[in-house]
Enzyme design. Sequence first.
Site, PDB file in Angstrom:
ATOM      1  N   LYS A  54       6.142   4.254   8.859  1.00  0.00           N
ATOM      2  CA  LYS A  54       7.565   4.289   8.496  1.00  0.00           C
ATOM      3  C   LYS A  54       8.255   5.473   9.172  1.00  0.00           C
ATOM      4  O   LYS A  54       9.344   5.337   9.731  1.00  0.00           O
ATOM      5  CB  LYS A  54       7.719   4.377   6.966  1.00  0.00           C
ATOM      6  CG  LYS A  54       7.324   3.087   6.263  1.00  0.00           C
ATOM      7  CD  LYS A  54       7.321   3.182   4.740  1.00  0.00           C
ATOM      8  CE  LYS A  54       6.783   1.861   4.162  1.00  0.00           C
ATOM      9  NZ  LYS A  54       6.814   1.786   2.709  1.00  0.00           N
ATOM     10  N   GLN A  98       6.472   6.130  -2.074  1.00  0.00           N
ATOM     11  CA  GLN A  98       5.424   5.149  -1.753  1.00  0.00           C
ATOM     12  C   GLN A  98       4.564   4.841  -2.980  1.00  0.00           C
ATOM     13  O   GLN A  98       4.163   5.750  -3.711  1.00  0.00           O
ATOM     14  CB  GLN A  98       4.559   5.705  -0.597  1.00  0.00           C
ATOM     15  CG  GLN A  98       3.554   4.709  -0.035  1.00  0.00           C
ATOM     16  CD  GLN A  98       4.191   3.569   0.750  1.00  0.00           C
ATOM     17  OE1 GLN A  98       5.340   3.639   1.191  1.00  0.00           O
ATOM     18  NE2 GLN A  98       3.443   2.497   0.953  1.00  0.00           N
ATOM     19  N   ASP A 121      14.309   0.677  -0.993  1.00  0.00           N
ATOM     20  CA  ASP A 121      13.190  -0.212  -1.308  1.00  0.00           C
ATOM     21  C   ASP A 121      13.662  -1.434  -2.099  1.00  0.00           C
ATOM     22  O   ASP A 121      12.945  -2.429  -2.194  1.00  0.00           O
ATOM     23  CB  ASP A 121      12.160   0.533  -2.175  1.00  0.00           C
ATOM     24  CG  ASP A 121      10.905   0.916  -1.413  1.00  0.00           C
ATOM     25  OD1 ASP A 121      10.595   0.252  -0.404  1.00  0.00           O
ATOM     26  OD2 ASP A 121      10.238   1.871  -1.842  1.00  0.00           O
TER      27      ASP A 121
HETATM   28  N1  L34 Z   1       7.645   2.179  -2.317  1.00  0.00           N
HETATM   29  N2  L34 Z   1       5.613   1.262  -1.779  1.00  0.00           N
HETATM   30  C1  L34 Z   1       6.927   1.300  -1.602  1.00  0.00           C
HETATM   31  N3  L34 Z   1       7.580   0.496  -0.721  1.00  0.00           N
HETATM   32  C2  L34 Z   1       6.885  -0.392   0.016  1.00  0.00           C
HETATM   33  O1  L34 Z   1       7.525  -1.230   0.836  1.00  0.00           O
HETATM   34  C3  L34 Z   1       5.496  -0.450  -0.105  1.00  0.00           C
HETATM   35  N4  L34 Z   1       4.701  -1.270   0.658  1.00  0.00           N
HETATM   36  C4  L34 Z   1       3.530  -1.890   0.065  1.00  0.00           C
HETATM   37  C5  L34 Z   1       2.714  -0.762  -0.593  1.00  0.00           C
HETATM   38  N5  L34 Z   1       3.534   0.235  -1.255  1.00  0.00           N
HETATM   39  C6  L34 Z   1       4.860   0.374  -1.048  1.00  0.00           C
HETATM   40  C7  L34 Z   1       4.507  -1.128   1.988  1.00  0.00           C
HETATM   41  O2  L34 Z   1       5.185  -0.386   2.678  1.00  0.00           O
HETATM   42  C8  L34 Z   1       2.845  -2.500   1.258  1.00  0.00           C
HETATM   43  N6  L34 Z   1       3.491  -1.910   2.409  1.00  0.00           N
HETATM   44  C9  L34 Z   1       3.097  -2.117   3.750  1.00  0.00           C
HETATM   45  C10 L34 Z   1       3.806  -1.580   4.813  1.00  0.00           C
HETATM   46  C11 L34 Z   1       3.424  -1.778   6.119  1.00  0.00           C
HETATM   47  C12 L34 Z   1       2.305  -2.508   6.397  1.00  0.00           C
HETATM   48  C13 L34 Z   1       1.578  -3.068   5.374  1.00  0.00           C
HETATM   49  C14 L34 Z   1       1.975  -2.867   4.057  1.00  0.00           C
HETATM   50  C15 L34 Z   1       1.900  -2.687   7.835  1.00  0.00           C
HETATM   51  O3  L34 Z   1       2.558  -2.224   8.718  1.00  0.00           O
HETATM   52  N7  L34 Z   1       0.770  -3.348   8.089  1.00  0.00           N
HETATM   53  C16 L34 Z   1       0.287  -3.542   9.423  1.00  0.00           C
HETATM   54  C17 L34 Z   1      -1.086  -2.892   9.571  1.00  0.00           C
HETATM   55  C18 L34 Z   1      -1.051  -1.439   9.283  1.00  0.00           C
HETATM   56  C19 L34 Z   1      -2.421  -0.781   9.338  1.00  0.00           C
HETATM   57  O4  L34 Z   1      -3.027  -0.822  10.414  1.00  0.00           O
HETATM   58  O5  L34 Z   1      -2.856  -0.243   8.300  1.00  0.00           O
HETATM   59  C20 L34 Z   1       0.213  -5.027   9.694  1.00  0.00           C
HETATM   60  O6  L34 Z   1       0.233  -5.392  10.876  1.00  0.00           O
HETATM   61  O7  L34 Z   1       0.095  -5.799   8.751  1.00  0.00           O
END
Ligand code: L34
Length: 297
Positions: A54, A98, A121
């Site tokens: 982020k 988060q 959010d």
């Molecule tokens: N307050 N908490 C708050 N806001 C959110 O919007 C989130 N979330 C969830 C968990 N807690 C939170 C996220 O940001 C899940 N989440 C999230 C964000 C980004 C990714 C996955 C979950 C993401 O970019 N995933 C990548 C892989 C990242 C890696 O390599 O770890 C993908 O390609 O799916």
Amino acid sequence: MTAEIISGTALRATMLAELHDEVTTIRSRHGCVPGLVTILVGSNPASVSYVSLKIKTANSLGFHEIQDNQPEDITEAELLALIDRYNNDPSIHGILVQLPLPRHIDATKVLYAISPEKDVDGFHPVNLGRLLIGGKAVNFLPCTPAGIQELIVRSGTETSGAEVVVVGRSNIVGKPIAVMMGQKGKGGNATVTLVHTGSRELGAHCRRADILIVAAGVPGLVKPDWIKPGATVIDVGVNRVGFNEETSKPILSGDVDFEAARQVAGKITPVPGGVGPMTITMLMKNTIRSAWLHLRP
Ligand code: L34
């Protein structure tokens, strides 16, 4: 038939280019730089990874970005005081805490403390209530559901009149996306079924879906025979199922048995590279929206 892959990574690139132009406009016309604070409590590895993505994205757009890391043992009162400070800081348009938070902190209390005007959010009850009302009442849509809807619309999947089945009833994904898909308007107007751990015949429900949205947090839950041939499948699961020693990165897997499902589905999102990148993109979009709204007295 092999399904078309709906790439969140590709859509992210397109949308970030659009958002970059918008940041340039708001800065040159109004001297305003969108400001985002990300508050991370403790060092949950998944949270560290998501928050750093982020921050990286916010910086790439030229945001004013504050990374506020707090120790695991911060008290609830201290965290609430911190949020209050950012609520009153005019350089900040978006506040993100988060999740998950440590057990000794009441997450509901924390989310309620964020000013609804800075709740990028979309988790505050005021913004969730606005989402429920729909139309012009909508302020900030929660990022993951907003990203899912964007992926569905931009993949050319018709939602009007479609049977949508949502698996999972979390406040962050399942409940809001179910409401959004049933609302009047673009990307909505669908017939929605929300299924969860209390549902009978999970597979039978899923098989009826023209659009199947899975946010259960159970790796490989959805089997290929749960998918209607030609359906659009959105996999929201980001399960850490192992660790790759060579790349030093966790191995991620969705809630859908991807390799088998792509033989049946018409369109499908991968994990990684599907919904995850869109969640972060929509956070950026919400922060820019908040900056615009703060310009109006
Ligand atoms: N307050 N908490 C708050 N806001 C959110 O919007 C989130 N979330 C969830 C968990 N807690 C939170 C996220 O940001 C899940 N989440 C999230 C964000 C980004 C990714 C996955 C979950 C993401 O970019 N995933 C990548 C892989 C990242 C890696 O390599 O770890 C993908 O390609 O799916």
